[in-house]
Design a protein around this motif. Sequence first.
Motif, PDB file in Angstrom:
ATOM      1  N   THR A 244       1.105  -0.689   0.188  1.00  0.00           N
ATOM      2  CA  THR A 244      -0.148   0.184  -0.101  1.00  0.00           C
ATOM      3  C   THR A 244       1.107   1.842  -0.128  1.00  0.00           C
ATOM      4  O   THR A 244       2.267   0.791   1.091  1.00  0.00           O
ATOM      5  N   THR A 245       0.306   2.707  -0.099  1.00  0.00           N
ATOM      6  CA  THR A 245       1.201   3.664  -0.067  1.00  0.00           C
ATOM      7  C   THR A 245      -0.120   5.222  -0.636  1.00  0.00           C
ATOM      8  O   THR A 245      -0.919   4.506  -0.882  1.00  0.00           O
ATOM      9  N   MET A 246       0.220   5.788   0.297  1.00  0.00           N
ATOM     10  CA  MET A 246      -0.796   7.099   0.308  1.00  0.00           C
ATOM     11  C   MET A 246       0.552   7.981   0.415  1.00  0.00           C
ATOM     12  O   MET A 246       2.058   7.899   0.839  1.00  0.00           O
ATOM     13  N   GLU A 247       0.237   9.609  -0.031  1.00  0.00           N
ATOM     14  CA  GLU A 247       0.758  10.332  -0.028  1.00  0.00           C
ATOM     15  C   GLU A 247      -0.721  11.019   0.100  1.00  0.00           C
ATOM     16  O   GLU A 247      -1.277  11.387   0.111  1.00  0.00           O
ATOM     17  N   LEU A 248      -0.048  13.025   0.859  1.00  0.00           N
ATOM     18  CA  LEU A 248      -0.683  13.143   1.579  1.00  0.00           C
ATOM     19  C   LEU A 248      -0.144  14.543   1.125  1.00  0.00           C
ATOM     20  O   LEU A 248       1.241  15.311   2.078  1.00  0.00           O
ATOM     21  N   ALA A 249      -0.637  15.625   0.302  1.00  0.00           N
ATOM     22  CA  ALA A 249      -0.489  16.805   0.545  1.00  0.00           C
ATOM     23  C   ALA A 249      -0.365  17.996   0.948  1.00  0.00           C
ATOM     24  O   ALA A 249      -1.729  18.354   0.417  1.00  0.00           O
ATOM     25  N   GLY A 250       0.248  18.577   1.691  1.00  0.00           N
ATOM     26  CA  GLY A 250      -0.703  20.180   2.370  1.00  0.00           C
ATOM     27  C   GLY A 250       0.460  21.577   2.121  1.00  0.00           C
ATOM     28  O   GLY A 250       1.244  21.266   1.107  1.00  0.00           O
ATOM     29  N   LYS A 251      -0.457  22.429   2.535  1.00  0.00           N
ATOM     30  CA  LYS A 251      -0.099  23.721   2.282  1.00  0.00           C
ATOM     31  C   LYS A 251       1.649  24.139   2.898  1.00  0.00           C
ATOM     32  O   LYS A 251       2.301  24.651   2.029  1.00  0.00           O
ATOM     33  N   ASN A 252       1.846  23.606   3.508  1.00  0.00           N
ATOM     34  CA  ASN A 252       3.218  23.375   4.286  1.00  0.00           C
ATOM     35  C   ASN A 252       4.534  22.348   4.242  1.00  0.00           C
ATOM     36  O   ASN A 252       5.340  21.959   4.519  1.00  0.00           O
ATOM     37  N   GLY A 253       3.869  20.827   3.624  1.00  0.00           N
ATOM     38  CA  GLY A 253       4.497  19.399   3.296  1.00  0.00           C
ATOM     39  C   GLY A 253       3.492  18.791   2.819  1.00  0.00           C
ATOM     40  O   GLY A 253       3.120  18.781   2.042  1.00  0.00           O
ATOM     41  N   LEU A 254       4.400  17.305   3.315  1.00  0.00           N
ATOM     42  CA  LEU A 254       4.010  15.940   2.774  1.00  0.00           C
ATOM     43  C   LEU A 254       4.597  14.733   3.232  1.00  0.00           C
ATOM     44  O   LEU A 254       5.284  15.424   3.815  1.00  0.00           O
ATOM     45  N   ILE A 255       3.933  13.809   3.090  1.00  0.00           N
ATOM     46  CA  ILE A 255       4.122  13.220   4.374  1.00  0.00           C
ATOM     47  C   ILE A 255       3.662  12.074   2.271  1.00  0.00           C
ATOM     48  O   ILE A 255       2.867  11.577   1.669  1.00  0.00           O
ATOM     49  N   ARG A 256       4.387  10.458   3.132  1.00  0.00           N
ATOM     50  CA  ARG A 256       4.920  10.155   1.688  1.00  0.00           C
ATOM     51  C   ARG A 256       4.919   8.616   2.413  1.00  0.00           C
ATOM     52  O   ARG A 256       5.467   8.197   3.648  1.00  0.00           O
ATOM     53  N   TYR A 257       4.341   7.897   2.091  1.00  0.00           N
ATOM     54  CA  TYR A 257       4.272   5.931   3.192  1.00  0.00           C
ATOM     55  C   TYR A 257       3.802   5.271   1.866  1.00  0.00           C
ATOM     56  O   TYR A 257       3.184   4.657   0.425  1.00  0.00           O
ATOM     57  N   ASP A 258       5.445   4.248   1.863  1.00  0.00           N
ATOM     58  CA  ASP A 258       4.654   3.071   1.151  1.00  0.00           C
ATOM     59  C   ASP A 258       5.548   1.543   1.990  1.00  0.00           C
ATOM     60  O   ASP A 258       6.574   1.996   2.864  1.00  0.00           O
ATOM     61  N   SER A 259       4.811   0.823   2.228  1.00  0.00           N
ATOM     62  CA  SER A 259       4.741  -0.290   2.835  1.00  0.00           C
ATOM     63  C   SER A 259       5.829  -0.915   2.492  1.00  0.00           C
ATOM     64  O   SER A 259       6.261  -1.944   3.151  1.00  0.00           O
ATOM     65  N   ARG A 260       6.420  -0.855   1.113  1.00  0.00           N
ATOM     66  CA  ARG A 260       7.762  -1.507   0.595  1.00  0.00           C
ATOM     67  C   ARG A 260       8.777  -1.357   1.435  1.00  0.00           C
ATOM     68  O   ARG A 260       9.529  -2.493   1.599  1.00  0.00           O
ATOM     69  N   LYS A 261       8.344  -0.533   1.812  1.00  0.00           N
ATOM     70  CA  LYS A 261      10.084  -0.120   2.175  1.00  0.00           C
ATOM     71  C   LYS A 261      10.250   0.092   3.684  1.00  0.00           C
ATOM     72  O   LYS A 261       9.319   0.217   5.138  1.00  0.00           O
ATOM     73  N   ALA A 262      11.295   0.005   4.109  1.00  0.00           N
ATOM     74  CA  ALA A 262      12.095  -0.480   5.920  1.00  0.00           C
ATOM     75  C   ALA A 262      11.657   0.171   6.596  1.00  0.00           C
ATOM     76  O   ALA A 262      11.159   0.086   7.971  1.00  0.00           O
ATOM     77  N   SER A 263      11.309   1.975   6.324  1.00  0.00           N
ATOM     78  CA  SER A 263      11.277   2.755   7.119  1.00  0.00           C
ATOM     79  C   SER A 263       9.957   3.659   6.644  1.00  0.00           C
ATOM     80  O   SER A 263      10.672   3.998   5.337  1.00  0.00           O
ATOM     81  N   PRO A 264       8.877   2.649   6.303  1.00  0.00           N
ATOM     82  CA  PRO A 264       7.007   3.193   5.374  1.00  0.00           C
ATOM     83  C   PRO A 264       7.411   4.394   5.674  1.00  0.00           C
ATOM     84  O   PRO A 264       6.364   5.245   4.632  1.00  0.00           O
ATOM     85  N   ILE A 265       7.255   5.506   6.198  1.00  0.00           N
ATOM     86  CA  ILE A 265       6.566   6.715   6.855  1.00  0.00           C
ATOM     87  C   ILE A 265       7.844   7.586   6.432  1.00  0.00           C
ATOM     88  O   ILE A 265       8.422   7.560   7.123  1.00  0.00           O
ATOM     89  N   MET A 266       7.876   8.591   5.504  1.00  0.00           N
ATOM     90  CA  MET A 266       8.401   9.724   5.733  1.00  0.00           C
ATOM     91  C   MET A 266       7.797  11.093   5.800  1.00  0.00           C
ATOM     92  O   MET A 266       6.689  10.692   4.297  1.00  0.00           O
ATOM     93  N   ALA A 267       7.753  12.236   6.327  1.00  0.00           N
ATOM     94  CA  ALA A 267       6.657  13.516   6.364  1.00  0.00           C
ATOM     95  C   ALA A 267       8.001  14.539   6.590  1.00  0.00           C
ATOM     96  O   ALA A 267       8.785  14.374   7.371  1.00  0.00           O
ATOM     97  N   GLN A 268       7.644  14.968   5.142  1.00  0.00           N
ATOM     98  CA  GLN A 268       8.641  16.527   4.522  1.00  0.00           C
ATOM     99  C   GLN A 268       7.482  17.607   5.574  1.00  0.00           C
ATOM    100  O   GLN A 268       6.829  17.955   4.211  1.00  0.00           O
ATOM    101  N   SER A 269       8.181  18.468   6.116  1.00  0.00           N
ATOM    102  CA  SER A 269       7.474  19.926   6.010  1.00  0.00           C
ATOM    103  C   SER A 269       8.779  20.904   5.457  1.00  0.00           C
ATOM    104  O   SER A 269       9.903  20.291   5.589  1.00  0.00           O
ATOM    105  N   LEU A 270       8.462  22.312   5.995  1.00  0.00           N
ATOM    106  CA  LEU A 270       8.889  23.410   5.676  1.00  0.00           C
ATOM    107  C   LEU A 270      10.136  23.239   6.030  1.00  0.00           C
ATOM    108  O   LEU A 270      11.927  23.946   6.656  1.00  0.00           O
ATOM    109  N   THR A 271      10.138  22.476   8.153  1.00  0.00           N
ATOM    110  CA  THR A 271      11.341  22.219   9.313  1.00  0.00           C
ATOM    111  C   THR A 271      11.970  21.250   9.273  1.00  0.00           C
ATOM    112  O   THR A 271      12.965  21.311   9.833  1.00  0.00           O
TER     113      THR A 271
END
Length: 337
Positions: A244-271
């Motif tokens: 499963t994958t999910m990408e949530l695009a917000g005004k100040n950042g992006l959250i990407r999720y991919d269950s195939r990856k060892a660390s499946p969640i990455m949250a990227q914000s302006l900070t």
Amino acid sequence: MTNEVIVLIRVGVIGYGTIGQIHSKALASMPGCALTVVADLDADRKAQAQRDFGVAVVHDLEEMLQRFDVDLVDICVPTYLHEQLITVAIQANKHIFCEKPLARSLKEGQRLLDLSANYQQKIGIGHVVRFTPAYLGMRESVMSGEIGDVGVVRSFRGGAQFPTGWQDWFSDYELSGGVILDLAIHDLDFLRWLFGDVKRVYAKTTYGRTSAHLEHALIVLRFSSGVIAHVEGSWTNIPGEFYTTMELAGKNGLIRYDSRKASPIMAQSLTHAQVGPVAVNPYRLELEDMVEAIREDRAPRVSVSDAFGSLEVALAAIESARTGQVVELEGGDYRGR
């Protein structure tokens, strides 16, 4: 110092297929919970349940209710049987947990909604993604405002071999509802939990154009909040890795999720950016919530009303795919077939 007395909750599982086996394993290991009896129409599966857990086995729910005093009925049967068995369990005044979706049709779902309105026992529906740690992490990030107001969401669910079940019921569209009602509904439910009411739905599916074992669906949702989501669900008939994958695009950042990856969640914000692991069984978590709801006299996390709302959206997507038209859900309310 006093010792708290924990009343044992006796559970009967209906259906010992893949999900029934997962539920039984979780229930058998939960403190204060006793897996008492398993029901299945198949003799081999009943024998397997006896070998696996040393429990009593019966043919069906009616026999279970006649022979055993259970507190909680856990329904793990094909979708088209949900309404029938939930109704029987309500008539027997039992606590009920049932796998998603709530029902096969809107009329069935409405009957269950009406039956449960003043029901004194607890009813929980197994929308397991609401208990999946990775998705809980994404929801927490969104709700805390970490990436600002979300505008667009993309999700995918699938990639594995076509599911097997009792008498190949998944491949019978009238029984299963196809890939939208059985698989994509996971993401539809999670996104409703995250963003609220859906205003309109548009969907395309390969149903009727390819084998049922190759169904693929694309769904576009517009929420009342303005969020737009692109939801993709896929059944294939080749061995592969379910993911499963999910990408949530917000005004100040992006959250990407991919269950195939060892660390499946990455949250990227302006900070900052962060990752997080997933290591807890969500099926156990949803059953723990159900048992705690009984003990604490509260509603389970996913109520009949919650599940009915997600059923409406899934069936609206199916209707859109059938007609080729956008389906409007005024106030999140679809009154189709």
